[in-house]
Design a protein around this motif. Structure first.
Motif, PDB file in Angstrom:
ATOM      1  N   UNK A 108      14.618 -29.875 -75.345  1.00  0.00           N
ATOM      2  CA  UNK A 108      14.430 -28.717 -74.459  1.00  0.00           C
ATOM      3  C   UNK A 108      15.677 -27.844 -74.472  1.00  0.00           C
ATOM      4  N   UNK A 109      16.830 -28.502 -74.467  1.00  0.00           N
ATOM      5  CA  UNK A 109      18.107 -27.782 -74.478  1.00  0.00           C
ATOM      6  C   UNK A 109      18.256 -26.923 -75.742  1.00  0.00           C
ATOM      7  N   UNK A 110      17.605 -27.359 -76.828  1.00  0.00           N
ATOM      8  CA  UNK A 110      17.657 -26.602 -78.082  1.00  0.00           C
ATOM      9  C   UNK A 110      16.560 -25.536 -78.138  1.00  0.00           C
ATOM     10  N   UNK A 142      18.112 -32.630 -84.845  1.00  0.00           N
ATOM     11  CA  UNK A 142      18.035 -31.594 -85.901  1.00  0.00           C
ATOM     12  C   UNK A 142      16.947 -31.935 -86.929  1.00  0.00           C
ATOM     13  N   UNK A 143      16.673 -33.237 -87.105  1.00  0.00           N
ATOM     14  CA  UNK A 143      15.555 -33.604 -87.989  1.00  0.00           C
ATOM     15  C   UNK A 143      14.236 -33.131 -87.374  1.00  0.00           C
ATOM     16  N   UNK A 144      14.148 -33.272 -86.055  1.00  0.00           N
ATOM     17  CA  UNK A 144      12.914 -32.846 -85.378  1.00  0.00           C
ATOM     18  C   UNK A 144      12.788 -31.322 -85.479  1.00  0.00           C
ATOM     19  N   UNK A 145      13.911 -30.637 -85.252  1.00  0.00           N
ATOM     20  CA  UNK A 145      13.901 -29.178 -85.340  1.00  0.00           C
ATOM     21  C   UNK A 145      13.434 -28.702 -86.725  1.00  0.00           C
ATOM     22  N   UNK A 146      13.948 -29.358 -87.765  1.00  0.00           N
ATOM     23  CA  UNK A 146      13.578 -28.987 -89.134  1.00  0.00           C
ATOM     24  C   UNK A 146      12.064 -29.088 -89.339  1.00  0.00           C
ATOM     25  N   UNK A 147      11.468 -30.174 -88.842  1.00  0.00           N
ATOM     26  CA  UNK A 147      10.022 -30.360 -89.045  1.00  0.00           C
ATOM     27  C   UNK A 147       9.206 -29.427 -88.148  1.00  0.00           C
ATOM     28  N   UNK A 148       9.734 -29.108 -86.956  1.00  0.00           N
ATOM     29  CA  UNK A 148       9.050 -28.124 -86.103  1.00  0.00           C
ATOM     30  C   UNK A 148       9.026 -26.788 -86.840  1.00  0.00           C
ATOM     31  N   UNK A 149      10.174 -26.444 -87.427  1.00  0.00           N
ATOM     32  CA  UNK A 149      10.253 -25.166 -88.153  1.00  0.00           C
ATOM     33  C   UNK A 149       9.359 -25.155 -89.394  1.00  0.00           C
ATOM     34  N   UNK A 150       9.128 -26.350 -89.957  1.00  0.00           N
ATOM     35  CA  UNK A 150       8.222 -26.439 -91.110  1.00  0.00           C
ATOM     36  C   UNK A 150       6.759 -26.302 -90.670  1.00  0.00           C
ATOM     37  N   UNK A 151       6.535 -26.283 -89.359  1.00  0.00           N
ATOM     38  CA  UNK A 151       5.190 -26.005 -88.858  1.00  0.00           C
ATOM     39  C   UNK A 151       4.370 -27.209 -88.433  1.00  0.00           C
ATOM     40  N   UNK A 152       4.969 -28.374 -88.375  1.00  0.00           N
ATOM     41  CA  UNK A 152       4.209 -29.572 -87.970  1.00  0.00           C
ATOM     42  C   UNK A 152       4.049 -29.676 -86.458  1.00  0.00           C
TER      43      UNK A 152
END
Ligand code: ASP
Ligand code: MG
Length: 411
Positions: free
Chosen positions: A86-88, A24-34
């Motif tokens: 990938x599952x997410x 979920x930390x990775x998801x948060x940063x992906x959503x922040x555009x990194x």
């Protein structure tokens, strides 16, 4: 697009549930555009198990095969995290050190990174919006093509080096504590999380036994100016920023550290003539016994004799004893004294460069607690004292309070 490296340690990847939690930390940063490269350690305890297996297999194992075995832990967690992402619905793939490639020296078991080619990772960012999940701790020797590992705790160094190679904005190190503390909270309840600390101070603290970051990772961060954020994978709170010394007010003392890993050796009334210490320390160095503090002084009352006091790692003491006894006999020393019941307490701070009287204050604090100082050493930003081990907690707490570390710094 801005790039970010996120590194997760052994406790953060200890099982699949934890891996899901960190995703979920990775998801948060992906959503922040990194654009993101994630670096993972092996599941906690895994590397120890793999190391043990090598030792059981042979007392004299081939270090290249040791690396082939111990690099396996990170391969598993990199694959698992890629599956979970990938599952997410987040595009991701795993990378082993040799696939990137991360090229290293041939010092198997403690290799140094020589070069990282980030182009394949960039391609994944640009063409597939793909998170790169990279196995930490491992690389490839540039000439032999053999798998190498970077020494225990080395995935911190993998992460920082990758951040430098892909010109990441920051390297976030997710761990099981929420940052770097002013001292060990286990023995000093008023220890506080530090918001910002310089590379130099962090380097000293890491050398003195603060285990949050591998020393080499701090050296790499300093060399390439990579801002490092040490934070917990179990919360969203900000942790400690490790950065260059520009731009913030340095305090006289940033932290108090202690190290129980050393033992004291005293050679009393040795013949005082040229070559004595060269002989002792030359011989210890030859046998890979590293020495920390050294004090030489004329013996009290003795004519043309000298006392030499020094410290070695406790684990080296049995080996060191044998070597020392020989030399002591040769130079007519009185019986050598060994004391393993010591601790080295240190204060570290950039501000020592400009504040006078920091050392005197440290000695005064220890004296007022009735603690005797057995040896002292200093560097530009550190003062260390050897004292009896039984005073560890008392000394650490007194220094922590005496230098005002229990109170938040005035902004
Ligand atoms: N797994 C390796 C070790 O335990 C590397 C790391 O976790 O940083 O030393
Ligand atoms: Mg670690």
């Amino acid at each position: 697009m801005a790039r970010l490296v996120m590194k997760f340690g052994g406790t953060s990847v200890a099982d699949v549930d934890r891996i899901r939690n960190l995703a979920r930390h990775v998801q948060r940063e992906v959503e922040a555009g990194y654009d993101i490269a994630v670096v993972v350690s092996a599941m906690s305890g895994k590397t120890n198990e793999l190391v043990d297996w090598c030792r059981i297999a042979s007392r004299f194992y081939d270090p290249r095969e040791y690396d082939a075995v111990v690099a396996a832990g990170e391969q598993i967690t990199a694959g698992l995290l890629a599956i979970v992402l990938q599952d997410m619905g987040i595009p991701a793939r795993s990378w082993q050190g040799w696939q990137v490639p991360i090229l290293t020296s041939d010092a198997h078991g403690s290799a140094r990174i020589a070069d990282i080619d980030g182009s394949a990772i960039f391609k994944g960012f640009e063409e597939r919006k793909e998170v790169a999940v990279i196995a930490g701790f491992q690389g490839l020797h540039k000439e032999t093509g053999r798998i190498s590992t970077l020494g225990r705790g080395g995935s911190d160094t993998s992460a920082v080096a990758i951040a430098a190679a892909i010109k990441a904005e920051r390297c976030d190190i997710y761990t099981d504590v929420d940052g770097v503390y002013t001292t060990d909270p286990n023995i000093c309840p008023s220890a506080r999380k530090i918001d910002r600390i310089s590379y130099e101070e962090m380097l000293e603290l890491a050398s003195l036994g603060a285990k949050v970051l591998q020393i080499r990772s701090v050296e790499v961060a300093m060399k390439y100016g990579v801002p490092v954020h040490v934070r917990s994978s179990f919360s969203d709170r900000t942790g400690t920023m490790v950065v260059g010394e520009e731009g913030f007010e340095s305090v006289a003392v940033a932290g108090v550290a202690y190290d129980k890993g050393e033992a004291k050796v005293q050679l009393v009334r040795m013949k005082d003539k040229p070559g004595v210490v060269a002989k002792i320390f030359g011989m210890l160095a030859e046998h890979n016994v590293s020495v920390d503090m050294i004090i030489q002084s004329p013996s009290r009352g003795g004519k043309d004799t000298t006392d030499v006091t020094f410290t070695v790692a406790k684990s080296d003491l049995p080996r060191a004893k044998e070597l020392i006894e020989k030399t002591a006999a040769e130079y007519g020393s009185e019986p050598v004294e060994y004391d393993p019941d010591i601790v080295k307490v240190s204060i570290v701070g950039l501000g020592m460069r400009s504040h006078a009287g920091v050392a005197a204050k440290m000695f005064g604090i220890l004296a007022s607690e009735g603690i005797n100082i057995q040896a002292i050493s200093t560097s530009e930003i550190k003062i260390s004292c050897i004292i009896a081990a039984k005073y560890t907690e008392l000394a650490v707490r007194a220094l922590h309070e005496g230098f005002g570390l229990d109170k938040a710094p005035v902004a």
